[in-house]
Design a protein around this motif. Structure first.
Motif, PDB file in Angstrom:
ATOM      1  N   VAL A 127       0.849  -1.187   0.000  1.00  0.00           N
ATOM      2  CA  VAL A 127       0.000   0.000   0.000  1.00  0.00           C
ATOM      3  C   VAL A 127       0.886   1.239   0.000  1.00  0.00           C
ATOM      4  O   VAL A 127       1.888   1.301   0.724  1.00  0.00           O
ATOM      5  N   ALA A 128       0.526   2.225  -0.811  1.00  0.00           N
ATOM      6  CA  ALA A 128       1.228   3.507  -0.830  1.00  0.00           C
ATOM      7  C   ALA A 128       0.211   4.627  -0.761  1.00  0.00           C
ATOM      8  O   ALA A 128      -0.895   4.519  -1.303  1.00  0.00           O
ATOM      9  N   ILE A 129       0.591   5.732  -0.103  1.00  0.00           N
ATOM     10  CA  ILE A 129      -0.326   6.849   0.086  1.00  0.00           C
ATOM     11  C   ILE A 129       0.403   8.154  -0.193  1.00  0.00           C
ATOM     12  O   ILE A 129       1.532   8.358   0.246  1.00  0.00           O
ATOM     13  N   ASN A 130      -0.263   9.031  -0.947  1.00  0.00           N
ATOM     14  CA  ASN A 130       0.315  10.310  -1.326  1.00  0.00           C
ATOM     15  C   ASN A 130      -0.641  11.424  -0.926  1.00  0.00           C
ATOM     16  O   ASN A 130      -1.854  11.308  -1.111  1.00  0.00           O
ATOM     17  N   GLY A 131      -0.088  12.513  -0.375  1.00  0.00           N
ATOM     18  CA  GLY A 131      -0.944  13.599   0.081  1.00  0.00           C
ATOM     19  C   GLY A 131      -0.771  14.887  -0.681  1.00  0.00           C
ATOM     20  O   GLY A 131      -1.276  15.930  -0.266  1.00  0.00           O
ATOM     21  N   ALA A 132      -0.035  14.837  -1.806  1.00  0.00           N
ATOM     22  CA  ALA A 132       0.295  16.049  -2.549  1.00  0.00           C
ATOM     23  C   ALA A 132      -0.272  15.997  -3.965  1.00  0.00           C
ATOM     24  O   ALA A 132      -0.749  14.959  -4.428  1.00  0.00           O
ATOM     25  N   VAL A 133      -0.168  17.114  -4.656  1.00  0.00           N
ATOM     26  CA  VAL A 133      -0.611  17.173  -6.052  1.00  0.00           C
ATOM     27  C   VAL A 133       0.254  16.266  -6.904  1.00  0.00           C
ATOM     28  O   VAL A 133      -0.239  15.514  -7.745  1.00  0.00           O
ATOM     29  N   GLU A 134       1.560  16.326  -6.697  1.00  0.00           N
ATOM     30  CA  GLU A 134       2.491  15.471  -7.432  1.00  0.00           C
ATOM     31  C   GLU A 134       2.654  14.145  -6.689  1.00  0.00           C
ATOM     32  O   GLU A 134       2.874  14.128  -5.477  1.00  0.00           O
ATOM     33  N   ASP A 135       2.534  13.050  -7.431  1.00  0.00           N
ATOM     34  CA  ASP A 135       2.682  11.730  -6.826  1.00  0.00           C
ATOM     35  C   ASP A 135       4.162  11.399  -6.668  1.00  0.00           C
ATOM     36  O   ASP A 135       4.862  11.140  -7.635  1.00  0.00           O
ATOM     37  N   VAL A 143      -4.613  11.778  -1.682  1.00  0.00           N
ATOM     38  CA  VAL A 143      -5.539  12.687  -1.015  1.00  0.00           C
ATOM     39  C   VAL A 143      -6.147  13.643  -2.034  1.00  0.00           C
ATOM     40  O   VAL A 143      -5.446  14.198  -2.890  1.00  0.00           O
ATOM     41  N   VAL A 144      -7.453  13.832  -1.946  1.00  0.00           N
ATOM     42  CA  VAL A 144      -8.168  14.773  -2.819  1.00  0.00           C
ATOM     43  C   VAL A 144      -9.213  15.519  -1.987  1.00  0.00           C
ATOM     44  O   VAL A 144      -9.577  15.098  -0.891  1.00  0.00           O
ATOM     45  N   ARG A 145      -9.685  16.624  -2.544  1.00  0.00           N
ATOM     46  CA  ARG A 145     -10.824  17.352  -1.959  1.00  0.00           C
ATOM     47  C   ARG A 145     -11.994  17.288  -2.929  1.00  0.00           C
ATOM     48  O   ARG A 145     -11.810  17.411  -4.143  1.00  0.00           O
ATOM     49  N   ASN A 146     -13.193  17.115  -2.398  1.00  0.00           N
ATOM     50  CA  ASN A 146     -14.364  17.135  -3.266  1.00  0.00           C
ATOM     51  C   ASN A 146     -14.836  18.575  -3.470  1.00  0.00           C
ATOM     52  O   ASN A 146     -14.203  19.527  -2.989  1.00  0.00           O
ATOM     53  N   ASP A 147     -15.932  18.743  -4.168  1.00  0.00           N
ATOM     54  CA  ASP A 147     -16.421  20.088  -4.482  1.00  0.00           C
ATOM     55  C   ASP A 147     -16.773  20.879  -3.229  1.00  0.00           C
ATOM     56  O   ASP A 147     -16.763  22.118  -3.243  1.00  0.00           O
ATOM     57  N   ALA A 148     -17.078  20.175  -2.156  1.00  0.00           N
ATOM     58  CA  ALA A 148     -17.411  20.859  -0.899  1.00  0.00           C
ATOM     59  C   ALA A 148     -16.174  21.152  -0.057  1.00  0.00           C
ATOM     60  O   ALA A 148     -16.286  21.702   1.044  1.00  0.00           O
ATOM     61  N   GLY A 149     -14.991  20.784  -0.570  1.00  0.00           N
ATOM     62  CA  GLY A 149     -13.755  21.032   0.161  1.00  0.00           C
ATOM     63  C   GLY A 149     -13.415  19.971   1.185  1.00  0.00           C
ATOM     64  O   GLY A 149     -12.456  20.123   1.953  1.00  0.00           O
ATOM     65  N   GLU A 150     -14.182  18.894   1.203  1.00  0.00           N
ATOM     66  CA  GLU A 150     -13.939  17.834   2.174  1.00  0.00           C
ATOM     67  C   GLU A 150     -12.778  16.942   1.727  1.00  0.00           C
ATOM     68  O   GLU A 150     -12.561  16.723   0.538  1.00  0.00           O
TER      69      GLU A 150
END
Length: 568
Positions: free
Chosen positions: A168-176, A189-196
């Motif tokens: 398993v790998a996890i990335n929290g930035a725009v660039e992987d 990590v992403v944000r939905n339209d509501a910013g969540e």
């Protein structure tokens, strides 16, 4: 960084006691090697060509200076004075004695480390962005979520005997920067339209005999359901993954056989009974973990305060300027920078560090970076929080210890597995190939002219050197009992992940530096301005590279020329 709680201490202490008795019984011949095999693998111990190898977990690549010093101690006392940092952000010791391994684990436990689940058919060490917490393009710090996954997966009773290993790998930035697309599960990590906050959930990536880029099975998963949805994926895999053929046992094979839609349907059906269960994450639980990853006590600095001084230092010092350009990375806090210590000096196996270097890196961490280090999956070490005003002093010290080669991201920043020099699975040696290529191109001016390029070497199809996603990938193969090397081009990791394409028949070891040279000649001849190697391959295809490489024979001393009539 995370500190063990009472449960961590208890688990590790009991596991060491259990393992110590297992070793005693093996040495007394009360256990056969076949009986001992799964027991030692549960503790990260492999039998290799010449000795046992112990793989130690470095969760999401994060180390305290005292833990790096422990690695130095182990290298001196139990090994041959060095260790090997791996593409899993772990470290391996290749020359340990069986009877000493319980003592090694005891020493590790004293600094809150272990070797649990670094091997075997289980969920392995979760990896992440080595710049987590400091990267300017970060959405959120992924390390707390990586830690939650570590706690959840350790000794999980359902998943200790999976069809095959699971990564398993996890990335929290725009660039992987975590290579999520080539993992069994890749999370970003992403944000939905509501910013969540949530995760884009990928599954079924991997390398090995069947390299596959993972498929997105959920565009947005609320963070509260990280564990419940992961468990649903694991249950589908555990129930339906093949156990009759280890070469067809990874989740990527199951997903390919079912198809993305059917696999996702089964996961969603499994998730129905899990999504609101006890493994649903709460704000309170996440905050408990997040509190371990609070930023250090940064000074109030401004980039403008240090730019002038840095410019003056680099103006008359080309070596320092090259190092700044390649090894120093942006930081989200003004006045700070992240520094990559290169473990890719010419003449040294990629990823290797001596005990003296490990002690020295720990000292650097204490003096320059709040006592913390990171291991990258490119097999280098990062000091994540260095004041920009201290870069020149740090560079001088690192250079004196062979850790300041200004080649990060360049041709000689080679990813390389231990290969046939150590690994019993390898078909061919990797380290001598890396050494020959590094020596051939040991001209930093030429490397800078080429620009960023990734060259990855694996000694066998298991792809521990990530050769499938190298811009240039080298795979060791067995051909008539001899060691040969298959070459692929066009692979890439990151946001534009791609699997490389094999250019043709394999080459001998002595031919490999010339092969790389010819590939680079085509790239330099045909590239557009600013175009990367992978982009160039995608645009013009493999044919021009293949034509030039095989246009004239590549001679080798005492051997035969490569043939055009067979592929390995």
């Amino acid at each position: 960084m995370y500190q063990y709680d009472q449960y961590d201490h208890l688990i590790v202490r009991e596991r060491i006691a259990q393992y110590r008795d297992q070793v005693r019984r093996r040495l007394a011949d009360e256990l056969t090697e076949a009986e001992f095999l799964p027991l030692r693998l549960q503790n990260g111990l492999y039998m290799q060509r010449h000795a046992y190898m112990l793989r130690i977990a470095v969760p999401y690549g994060l180390l305290a200076s005292k833990q790096m010093r422990m690695f130095a101690h182990i290298a001196r006392k139990y090994d041959r004075g060095y260790g090997h940092f791996t593409t899993r952000q772990n470290i391996q010791f290749n020359w340990v004695e069986l009877e000493q391994t319980p003592d090694i684990l005891t020493d590790l436990a004293s600094v809150e480390m272990h070797a649990i689940q670094t091997s075997g058919n289980c969920i392995r060490n979760t990896t992440s962005d080595p710049f987590a917490g400091v990267a300017a393009d970060e959405i959120i710090d992924p390390r707390p979520y990586a830690e939650v996954l570590r706690q959840w997966s350790t000794f999980h009773p359902e998943f200790i005997a999976l069809p095959r290993k699971f990564k398993v790998a996890i990335n929290g930035a725009v660039e992987d920067r975590a290579a999520i697309a080539i993992h069994d599960i890749g999370l970003t990590v992403v944000r939905n339209d509501a910013g969540e906050i949530g995760f884009k959930f990928m599954a079924g990536g991997g390398m090995g005999r069947t390299p596959i880029i993972g498929s997105v099975i959920r565009e947005f998963l609320p963070w509260q359901h990280l564990l419940t949805y992961t468990e649903a994926v694991m249950r589908v895999y555990n129930q339906h993954g093949r156990r009759d053929n280890k070469y067809k046992a990874r989740i990527k094979i199951l997903l390919k056989a079912l198809g993305v839609e059917e696999f996702t349907r089964q996961v969603e059906a499994e998730w129905v009974d899990l999504k609101d269960g006890p493994e649903t994450l709460t704000t309170e639980e996440m905050q408990r973990i997040i509190d371990y990853f609070q930023p250090p006590a940064y000074k109030q600095l401004e980039d403008s305060d240090v730019v002038a001084a840095a410019s003056a230092q680099t103006a008359g010092n080309k070596a320092f300027a090259n190092w700044i350009n390649r090894n120093v990375k942006p930081h989200k806090v003004p006045g700070y920078a992240a520094v990559v210590l290169s473990l890719k000096k010419t003449g040294v196996p990629p990823g290797d560090a001596t005990a003296e270097q490990m002690d020295f890196m720990a000292d650097l961490a204490d003096r320059y970076s709040f006592g913390e280090l990171r291991v990258t999956h490119e097999q280098n070490i990062i000091l994540a929080d260095v004041e920009q005003s201290q870069l020149f002093a740090l560079w001088q010290e690192a250079k004196a210890h062979g850790l300041a080669t200004p080649n990060i991201g360049l041709l000689t920043d080679i990813i390389c597995c231990p290969g046939g020099d150590f690994c019993s699975l390898a078909n061919a040696k990797s380290i001598p190939i890396a050494a020959a290529i590094t020596e051939r191109f040991d001209n930093l001016d030429y490397q800078h002219d080429i620009g960023e390029i990734e060259l990855n070497i694996s000694g066998c199809i298991n792809a521990c050197g990530h050769h499938h996603v190298g811009n240039i990938g080298v795979l060791g193969v067995d051909k008539d009992g001899s060691e040969w090397y298959q070459v692929s081009i066009g692979g890439a990791q990151g946001n534009k992940a791609a699997i490389g394409k094999i250019i043709g028949p394999s080459f001998s070891a002595l031919q490999m530096p010339e092969v790389v040279d010819r590939l680079l000649q085509v790239y330099l001849r045909d590239r557009f301005e600013g175009e990367s190697f992978a982009e160039c391959v995608a645009r013009i295809g493999v044919a021009p590279f293949k034509e030039f490489v095989y246009a004239t024979p590549i001679a080798e001393k005492g051997g035969r020329l490569v043939g055009e009539d067979e592929y390995v």
